[in-house]
Design a protein around this motif. Structure first.
Motif, mmCIF file in Angstrom:
data_model
loop_
_atom_site.group_PDB
_atom_site.id
_atom_site.type_symbol
_atom_site.label_atom_id
_atom_site.label_comp_id
_atom_site.label_asym_id
_atom_site.label_seq_id
_atom_site.Cartn_x
_atom_site.Cartn_y
_atom_site.Cartn_z
ATOM 1 N N GLY A 111 111.083 40.846 0.360
ATOM 2 C CA GLY A 111 111.734 40.480 1.617
ATOM 3 C C GLY A 111 112.681 39.308 1.556
ATOM 4 N N ASP A 112 112.748 38.576 2.666
ATOM 5 C CA ASP A 112 113.652 37.439 2.795
ATOM 6 C C ASP A 112 113.165 36.230 2.017
ATOM 7 N N LYS A 113 111.873 36.227 1.660
ATOM 8 C CA LYS A 113 111.308 35.079 0.948
ATOM 9 C C LYS A 113 111.836 34.998 -0.472
ATOM 10 N N ARG A 114 112.397 36.114 -0.942
ATOM 11 C CA ARG A 114 112.947 36.200 -2.292
ATOM 12 C C ARG A 114 111.901 35.885 -3.361
ATOM 13 N N GLU A 115 110.653 36.233 -3.073
ATOM 14 C CA GLU A 115 109.609 36.103 -4.089
ATOM 15 C C GLU A 115 109.844 37.187 -5.127
ATOM 16 N N VAL A 116 109.835 36.774 -6.374
ATOM 17 C CA VAL A 116 110.186 37.692 -7.442
ATOM 18 C C VAL A 116 109.049 37.771 -8.451
ATOM 19 N N SER A 117 108.740 38.982 -8.892
ATOM 20 C CA SER A 117 107.823 39.159 -10.015
ATOM 21 C C SER A 117 108.440 40.190 -10.953
ATOM 22 N N MET A 118 108.226 39.986 -12.244
ATOM 23 C CA MET A 118 108.795 40.862 -13.270
ATOM 24 C C MET A 118 107.657 41.615 -13.959
ATOM 25 N N ALA A 119 107.943 42.857 -14.361
ATOM 26 C CA ALA A 119 106.925 43.652 -15.049
ATOM 27 C C ALA A 119 107.587 44.649 -15.988
ATOM 28 N N ARG A 120 106.798 45.088 -16.955
ATOM 29 C CA ARG A 120 107.198 46.193 -17.833
ATOM 30 C C ARG A 120 106.235 47.345 -17.570
ATOM 31 N N LEU A 121 106.777 48.544 -17.499
ATOM 32 C CA LEU A 121 105.979 49.759 -17.360
ATOM 33 C C LEU A 121 105.449 50.123 -18.741
ATOM 34 N N ILE A 122 104.128 50.307 -18.851
ATOM 35 C CA ILE A 122 103.492 50.580 -20.132
ATOM 36 C C ILE A 122 103.297 52.088 -20.299
ATOM 37 N N GLN A 123 103.537 52.584 -21.516
ATOM 38 C CA GLN A 123 103.388 54.012 -21.795
ATOM 39 C C GLN A 123 101.952 54.454 -21.539
#
Length: 198
Positions: A111-123
């Protein structure tokens, strides 16, 4: 020669008693053919994290379902989440997932909070969504599936991955179908809480 043969015949037996080795998590290469497979409904099943903000959310969420739909750009997915946090069902539809094909990562922007999380999709199996969250130095891994339950074999494989990352059983948080919230479009039945927009 006989000693060599005995050694070779005994090797599989010896290998079978070894504890399973920890294979590295293998990320999926995100491209134009893999991204459409993410679309649709998913149920969050289990997760573990050493990252304090994630850990607090894992403890509070007892049910979560989410869906990905095409966003306004090719590498953008809209996210609709419905979750039970403590005793309240909440619907969130203000977040997006940005897909970065060049380094095969997903960025969840809230949303507007611009909270960001990063991830990798695992096989893994096509009906599973295993995410290795990478935006901190703390290990975090989650499992979602197309259905609210997964097979015993898939759960055991996931638990083995958690063990390899150093998680103990008390670090792992499960959701439950006993705490289901109504999905968007379902009719309210007796005993079910109406979802609230969040």
């Amino acid at each position: 020669m006989l000693a060599t043969l005995a050694l070779l015949l005994g090797l599989p037996l010896a290998l079978g008693t070894e504890p399973p080795s920890c294979a590295p998590l293998v990320p999926v290469t995100l491209d134009n053919s893999t991204v459409p497979r993410l679309l649709g409904q998913w149920f969050y099943i289990v997760g573990a994290s050493k990252y304090p903000p994630y850990l607090e959310e894992l403890k509070a969420v007892t049910f979560e379902a989410f869906s990905f739909s095409p966003g306004s750009h090719e590498d953008e997915l809209n996210v609709t989440e419905i979750m039970r946090i403590n005793e309240t069902c909440v619907v969130r539809n203000s977040s997006k997932v940005l897909v970065f094909q060049q380094n095969s990562t997903l960025m969840h922007v809230e949303g507007d909070k611009r909270e960001v999380s990063m991830a990798r999709l695992i096989q893994s199996d096509k009906d599973l969504l295993i995410l290795n969250h990478i935006n901190s130095d703390f290990p975090s891994l989650s499992l979602s599936a197309r259905t609210p339950n997964v097979s015993k074999e898939h759960m055991e494989e996931f638990k083995a991955q958690l063990h390899c990352l150093g998680f103990a059983e008390e670090d792992v948080f499960y959701t439950s179908t006993e705490h289901t919230c109504l999905l968007p479009g379902e009719k309210t039945g007796e005993g079910k809480a109406d979802p609230q927009l969040g």
